[in-house]
Design an enzyme around this catalytic site. Structure first.
Site, short mmCIF file in Angstrom:
data_model
loop_
_atom_site.label_atom_id
_atom_site.label_comp_id
_atom_site.label_asym_id
_atom_site.label_seq_id
_atom_site.Cartn_x
_atom_site.Cartn_y
_atom_site.Cartn_z
N LYS A 107 50.09 48.18 33.20
CA LYS A 107 50.19 48.28 34.66
C LYS A 107 50.81 49.63 35.05
O LYS A 107 51.72 49.99 34.25
CB LYS A 107 51.20 47.08 35.29
CG LYS A 107 50.81 46.85 36.67
CD LYS A 107 49.58 45.87 36.79
CE LYS A 107 49.27 45.36 38.21
NZ LYS A 107 48.58 44.43 38.33
N1 GLU Z 1 45.12 44.79 39.23
C1 GLU Z 1 44.32 43.30 39.10
C2 GLU Z 1 45.18 42.34 38.41
O1 GLU Z 1 46.44 42.47 38.59
C3 GLU Z 1 43.15 43.80 38.30
C4 GLU Z 1 43.47 44.70 36.74
C5 GLU Z 1 42.15 44.91 36.30
O2 GLU Z 1 41.09 44.74 36.82
O3 GLU Z 1 42.24 45.66 35.15
O4 GLU Z 1 44.77 41.46 37.69
#
Ligand code: GLU
Length: 476
Positions: A107
């Site tokens: 993240k």
């Molecule tokens: N930000 C989104 C999540 O928390 C998508 C992550 C992604 O598509 O890699 O799942």
């Protein structure tokens, strides 16, 4: 045992993890290896804006590399901090394992209020952040693939992809370095709606299991259930719209930053969203009652509560007063570990974040595969499929003529049957299949094992088992 103080977000995720491993039989030491975050990179960089250099702080955390690339969004918010990014990266590991997308968890975040900058400034900041991450392989199609999260969207992803391409001019897979891109820049149909669509599919699947529905004290179908939605951002908006337009769910309240709207006959989600876009908030929306203190509306009586905004909105402070018998976590971490304990004691059924909001990363996976394949889904098969269907329809029409009035094909059937699936239909079908399969895996152990009494623990156990297996395959 109830926690004495409110745990931080990362502690909350760890407590939920610990609860799951306490009913598992992992080899000594593996539990800690899985739980800890592998690395968090902090970057501080300067950008010249409005005649002076402004310094920004950003993070990219890699929780687990049991599979690569690692995957997870990039968040733009003033509240971003290391604890939060690490908690979100850990959730990505478990989420990806649960829905079987072949990624580790990561993240990113940038401490910034994007509303304070114009588009050109945001582009400069995003490109510089992307440069810092890409030169350390923290953006890379084979190693680390970001995506949108709170405060970012298609526009930012297009800038990131372009920045990576400029730095890696001979990488034929450059487009796969980030997902959530606009369609004209290598994106996929259905990615913007994906997380909300996933919430809808998750609820549909839950309601296909009457014995699970009964645990919450609810009964019957999804149709006609009353829902309170918190947050009308990308996730909350799509989830609320699909549920109300396609499944007969009545959205009785919408909680937003500046207050809440209530209408027991059901709010028009699209109209509320348009009102927010032109007025900056929900206040003044005609035809619904307005409550300035939105957080009390989370406690309003309803069948389904859908927190779709920030983490920690249901905490030890308000958990006791939450009236909804069913909560679906469309956001990441909306319920703290302390609140989770209280709600479980009350018998509230919680469909957990790592399952409920996994639609986003699932469609990201499809986009990444599309980028690596360099071809749109359905391009080879669509017309061939239509031609085969035409053969059958021709044959039926021949029969039609022969049988006369006693039998005939409806024009609607013909039209629907003849049409080959396009990319959007394929994406939705893949997402639906993924959400159903993941629910089944949680459901089975929830039902089979006496020591697993909630869906969150079931979800973690399934996910941790899969991560453990892939570590074992690596010889760890
Ligand atoms: N930000 C989104 C999540 O928390 C998508 C992550 C992604 O598509 O890699 O799942």
């Amino acid at each position: 045992m109830e926690a004495l103080r409110e745990p931080s977000f990362r502690e909350s995720v760890d407590l939920m993890f610990n609860r799951a491993v306490s009913v598992m039989d992992l080899p000594p030491g593996l539990e800690e290896k899985i739980r800890v975050c592998n690395a968090t990179y902090t970057v501080r960089f300067g950008v010249r804006l409005r005649g002076r250099i402004q310094t920004f702080t950003g993070y990219r955390s890699v929780h687990s590399e049991h599979m690569e690339p690692v995957k997870g969004g990039i968040r733009y918010a003033i509240s971003v901090n290391q604890d939060e990014v690490e908690a979100l990266a850990a959730l990505m590991t478990y989420k990806c394992a649960l829905v079987e997308t072949p990624f580790g968890g990561s993240k990113g975040g940038l401490c910034i209020d994007p509303r304070e900058y114009d588009e050109h400034e945001l582009e400069l900041i995003t490109r510089r952040f992307a440069y810092e991450l890409a030169k350390r392989d923290l953006i890379n199609p084979a190693q680390n693939v970001p995506a949108p999260d709170m405060g970012t969207g298609e526009r930012e992803m297009a800038w990131i992809a372009d920045q990576y391409r400029r730095m890696n001019t001979t990488d034929i897979n450059a487009n796969a370095c980030v997902t959530g891109k606009p369609i004209h820049a290598g994106g996929i149909q259905g990615r913007v709606e994906a997380t909300g669509r996933g919430v809808q599919y998750a609820l549909r699947e839950f309601f296909r299991h009457p014995e699970d529905v009964a645990e919450s004290g609810l009964g019957g179908k999804l149709d006609g259930k009353r829902a309170v939605v918190q947050g009308l951002g990308n996730v909350g908006y799509h989830a609320a719209r699909f549920l109300s337009e396609e499944d007969g769910v009545i959205v009785t309240a919408i909680v937003e930053r500046d207050g809440a709207l209530i209408d027991d006959n059901g709010l028009d989600v699209e109209a509320v969203r348009n009102w927010i876009a032109s007025h900056g908030g929900v206040k003044g929306y005609p035809g619904a009652s307005y409550v300035a203190n939105g957080s009390v509306v989370l406690e309003k009586e309803c069948d389904i509560l859908i927190p779709a905004a920030l983490e920690g909105v249901i905490s030890m402070n308000n958990a006791e007063r939450i009236a909804a018998p069913l909560i679906i976590e469309a956001a990441n971490g909306p319920i703290t570990a302390g609140a989770d304990e209280i709600l479980r004691r009350k018998g509230t059924v919680i469909i957990p974040d790592l399952y409920a909001n996994a639609g986003g990363v699932t469609v990201s996976y499809f986009e990444w595969v599309k980028n690596l394949n360099h071809i749109r889904f359905g391009r080879m098969q669509r017309r061939q499929e239509e031609a085969r269907h035409q053969l059958l329809v021709d044959e039926l029409e021949r029969l039609d003529r022969y049988l006369g009035d006693s039998w005939s094909m409806t024009p609607r059937f013909k039209e629907r049957y003849l049409r080959g699936a396009d990319e959007l239909e394929l994406v939705r079908s893949g997402l639906d299949d993924t959400m159903r399969a993941a629910y089944q895996s949680m459901h089975e152990i929830w039902r089979e094992r006496d020591d697993i009494t909630d869906l969150r623990t079931a979800a973690y156990v399934v996910a941790i088992q899969r991560v453990a297996l892939s570590y074992r395959a690596k010889g760890l």
